[in-house]
Motif scaffolding. Structure first.
Motif: not given
Lengths: 64, 64
Positions: A23, B23, B21
């Motif tokens: 992440r 990921r 974010e």
């Protein structure tokens, strides 16, 4: 065909055992730029990021 | 000095408002290779990944 609950559990177990999640955070709006770039290249976002990392590691190591 | 609860709340709010974010999953063991490479380059893992993405986008666009 939607995944059954058993299939989803099996996938979650496999991911946990066989893969690591990475992440990181980018400035707001940058994620969609990366996603659009990957799509334009005909890659998934994950495939593009993994290629970018592999190529950067190769260049960094070649430069030593 | 440990962060106070108010500081942690403020940081969480800022991250949510100002950053996205990203990921992705890699085969088990690959995350630590990326982290070690970044450290050897004197970069944080996030800085390395962001540089790798930026350079790959530049190369892809130059190749068009």
């Amino acid at each position: 065909m939607p995944a059954t609950e058993a299939q989803m559990r099996a996938t979650a177990k496999w991911q946990k055992e066989k893969t690591d999640e990475v992440r990181f955070r980018v400035p707001k709006g940058e994620r969609i730029v990366i996603q659009a770039h990957a799509k334009a290249q005909g890659e998934t976002t994950t495939a593009f990021i993994k290629r970018a990392i592999r190529e950067a590691m190769e260049r960094d190591n070649a430069a030593k």
